[in-house]
Design a protein around this motif. Sequence first.
Motif, mmCIF file in Angstrom:
data_model
loop_
_atom_site.group_PDB
_atom_site.id
_atom_site.type_symbol
_atom_site.label_atom_id
_atom_site.label_comp_id
_atom_site.label_asym_id
_atom_site.label_seq_id
_atom_site.Cartn_x
_atom_site.Cartn_y
_atom_site.Cartn_z
ATOM 1 N N ILE A 89 -19.672 6.889 25.487
ATOM 2 C CA ILE A 89 -18.361 7.273 26.016
ATOM 3 C C ILE A 89 -17.255 7.072 24.995
ATOM 4 C CG2 ILE A 89 -16.642 6.792 27.806
ATOM 5 C CD1 ILE A 89 -19.106 8.265 28.829
ATOM 6 N N ASP A 90 -17.279 5.963 24.265
ATOM 7 C CA ASP A 90 -16.228 5.709 23.284
ATOM 8 C C ASP A 90 -16.198 6.799 22.217
ATOM 9 O OD1 ASP A 90 -15.327 3.369 24.507
ATOM 10 O OD2 ASP A 90 -16.802 2.136 23.481
ATOM 11 N N THR A 91 -17.378 7.266 21.791
ATOM 12 C CA THR A 91 -17.435 8.341 20.801
ATOM 13 C C THR A 91 -16.860 9.634 21.363
ATOM 14 O OG1 THR A 91 -19.370 7.386 19.712
ATOM 15 C CG2 THR A 91 -18.978 9.738 19.373
ATOM 16 N N LEU A 92 -17.179 9.936 22.610
ATOM 17 C CA LEU A 92 -16.648 11.149 23.236
ATOM 18 C C LEU A 92 -15.127 11.092 23.340
ATOM 19 C CD1 LEU A 92 -19.299 11.649 26.058
ATOM 20 C CD2 LEU A 92 -18.940 13.144 24.081
ATOM 21 N N TRP A 93 -14.599 9.928 23.708
ATOM 22 C CA TRP A 93 -13.146 9.787 23.776
ATOM 23 C C TRP A 93 -12.524 10.002 22.402
ATOM 24 C CZ3 TRP A 93 -10.831 5.613 27.523
ATOM 25 C CH2 TRP A 93 -11.315 5.837 28.820
ATOM 26 N N ALA A 94 -13.157 9.451 21.367
ATOM 27 C CA ALA A 94 -12.640 9.618 20.004
ATOM 28 C C ALA A 94 -12.702 11.077 19.575
ATOM 29 C CB ALA A 94 -13.431 8.743 19.033
ATOM 30 N N TYR A 95 -13.805 11.757 19.915
ATOM 31 C CA TYR A 95 -13.926 13.178 19.598
ATOM 32 C C TYR A 95 -12.836 13.987 20.305
ATOM 33 C CZ TYR A 95 -18.517 12.871 17.294
ATOM 34 O OH TYR A 95 -19.550 12.631 16.421
ATOM 35 N N ARG A 96 -12.540 13.614 21.539
ATOM 36 C CA ARG A 96 -11.486 14.334 22.280
ATOM 37 C C ARG A 96 -10.139 14.168 21.578
ATOM 38 N NH1 ARG A 96 -8.473 17.533 23.887
ATOM 39 N NH2 ARG A 96 -7.726 17.841 26.018
ATOM 40 N N ASP A 97 -9.846 12.976 21.123
ATOM 41 C CA ASP A 97 -8.569 12.728 20.450
ATOM 42 C C ASP A 97 -8.474 13.465 19.124
ATOM 43 O OD1 ASP A 97 -7.801 11.067 22.519
ATOM 44 O OD2 ASP A 97 -8.454 9.226 21.522
ATOM 45 N N ARG A 98 -9.623 13.716 18.493
ATOM 46 C CA ARG A 98 -9.635 14.409 17.206
ATOM 47 C C ARG A 98 -9.748 15.916 17.349
ATOM 48 N NH1 ARG A 98 -14.009 11.509 13.437
ATOM 49 N NH2 ARG A 98 -13.281 13.168 12.047
ATOM 50 N N GLY A 99 -9.845 16.420 18.574
ATOM 51 C CA GLY A 99 -9.933 17.856 18.796
ATOM 52 C C GLY A 99 -11.283 18.452 18.474
ATOM 53 N N VAL A 100 -12.334 17.619 18.501
ATOM 54 C CA VAL A 100 -13.671 18.090 18.149
ATOM 55 C C VAL A 100 -14.332 18.840 19.294
ATOM 56 C CG1 VAL A 100 -15.992 17.296 17.553
ATOM 57 C CG2 VAL A 100 -14.013 16.305 16.409
ATOM 58 N N LEU A 101 -14.029 18.482 20.529
ATOM 59 C CA LEU A 101 -14.765 18.994 21.682
ATOM 60 C C LEU A 101 -14.368 20.417 22.058
ATOM 61 C CD1 LEU A 101 -14.663 15.835 23.973
ATOM 62 C CD2 LEU A 101 -16.372 16.463 22.273
ATOM 63 N N ASP A 102 -15.349 21.171 22.560
ATOM 64 C CA ASP A 102 -15.025 22.469 23.121
ATOM 65 C C ASP A 102 -14.379 22.257 24.488
ATOM 66 O OD1 ASP A 102 -17.128 21.740 24.744
ATOM 67 O OD2 ASP A 102 -18.501 23.281 24.055
ATOM 68 N N GLU A 103 -13.934 23.350 25.101
ATOM 69 C CA GLU A 103 -13.142 23.227 26.331
ATOM 70 C C GLU A 103 -13.891 22.548 27.475
ATOM 71 O OE1 GLU A 103 -10.129 23.126 28.936
ATOM 72 O OE2 GLU A 103 -10.013 23.575 26.800
ATOM 73 N N PRO A 104 -15.158 22.907 27.774
ATOM 74 C CA PRO A 104 -15.848 22.239 28.885
ATOM 75 C C PRO A 104 -15.991 20.730 28.678
ATOM 76 C CG PRO A 104 -16.978 24.267 28.310
ATOM 77 C CD PRO A 104 -15.979 24.015 27.227
ATOM 78 N N HIS A 105 -16.321 20.314 27.451
ATOM 79 C CA HIS A 105 -16.494 18.888 27.190
ATOM 80 C C HIS A 105 -15.146 18.160 27.134
ATOM 81 C CE1 HIS A 105 -20.489 20.331 25.957
ATOM 82 N NE2 HIS A 105 -20.903 19.115 26.236
ATOM 83 N N ALA A 106 -14.121 18.845 26.628
ATOM 84 C CA ALA A 106 -12.789 18.233 26.619
ATOM 85 C C ALA A 106 -12.312 17.985 28.048
ATOM 86 C CB ALA A 106 -11.801 19.135 25.878
ATOM 87 N N GLN A 107 -12.545 18.952 28.934
ATOM 88 C CA GLN A 107 -12.166 18.783 30.334
ATOM 89 C C GLN A 107 -12.944 17.643 30.973
ATOM 90 O OE1 GLN A 107 -13.400 21.654 33.559
ATOM 91 N NE2 GLN A 107 -11.205 22.065 33.615
ATOM 92 N N LEU A 108 -14.227 17.553 30.634
ATOM 93 C CA LEU A 108 -15.051 16.461 31.165
ATOM 94 C C LEU A 108 -14.494 15.109 30.732
ATOM 95 C CD1 LEU A 108 -17.608 15.317 32.527
ATOM 96 C CD2 LEU A 108 -18.806 15.704 30.348
ATOM 97 N N VAL A 109 -14.148 14.968 29.463
ATOM 98 C CA VAL A 109 -13.627 13.688 28.970
ATOM 99 C C VAL A 109 -12.281 13.369 29.609
ATOM 100 C CG1 VAL A 109 -12.774 12.482 26.927
ATOM 101 C CG2 VAL A 109 -14.901 13.777 26.807
ATOM 102 N N ASP A 110 -11.422 14.369 29.758
ATOM 103 C CA ASP A 110 -10.122 14.131 30.398
ATOM 104 C C ASP A 110 -10.302 13.622 31.828
ATOM 105 O OD1 ASP A 110 -8.784 14.922 28.129
ATOM 106 O OD2 ASP A 110 -8.394 16.967 28.837
ATOM 107 N N ARG A 111 -11.226 14.226 32.547
ATOM 108 C CA ARG A 111 -11.470 13.799 33.929
ATOM 109 C C ARG A 111 -12.133 12.418 33.968
ATOM 110 N NH1 ARG A 111 -13.273 19.319 37.229
ATOM 111 N NH2 ARG A 111 -11.377 20.502 36.747
#
Length: 231
Positions: free
Chosen positions: A29-51
């Motif tokens: 989870i921590d890696t996913l949050w970091a990826y979200r902050d860096r703009g690495v994630l595509d839209e479906p995964h970014a939405q998942l992390v935000d939720r």
Amino acid sequence: MPPQPAPTPVRRAVTQLDHRIEAVTGHDIDTLWAYRDRGVLDEPHAQLVDRHRTLASAQIGVTFYLKLLNRLTSGEFPVDGALFVRIDRTVDQLEETADARDAAAEKVLAALEPIEAAAESTPDKGLLSTDDQAALLAIAGGAKLHEHLLTGRASVAASSGTRISYPQMQKLERAGLVVRDTNHPVHAGQPVSLTDTGRAALLDARRTPTTHAPKSPAGPGALPSTPAKRR
């Protein structure tokens, strides 16, 4: 009796859906949050992390009021009318935060289940080498393609200080993983960024192909994978 303390910031809360998110993405989870902050994630995964962040925040509230209720019933305070009032109020607050957590969990599930379905139907392609993965991670943080005025040699300089060779950048570009802004001249620096395909490939690079999201809690006492309905 001392006043009720306010919730204080704590480390990220563990939620009942963490194991499913980590299983389907191959990242903690921590890696996913970091990826979200860096703009690495595509839209479906970014939405998942935000939720998921909303869910984790709601879980902090549940944990706080559980601890407060435990303290109130521990025998630390005199058993009187004031204590009963505080217990009743805390139970109400606990129920409200649990409702908010369950609503947040339903939204996480709505974003998670399509990703799980796609992962089960799409074989792992092993698209990225270690070098390509490192290059995409560097580009995700911001990068520009420069051409040396004297030598004519081109290379990509990432904001992290990493340098990526021009042939490797061309390879990623041909694969549709990165794109450069040709509105800027090369000698001045052309911004290079990940495409949606590049973000998805980077996220999938470390996903274990044989790992599937467990549908039941990991052990005794664990919270259910799907929020329970209360009366």
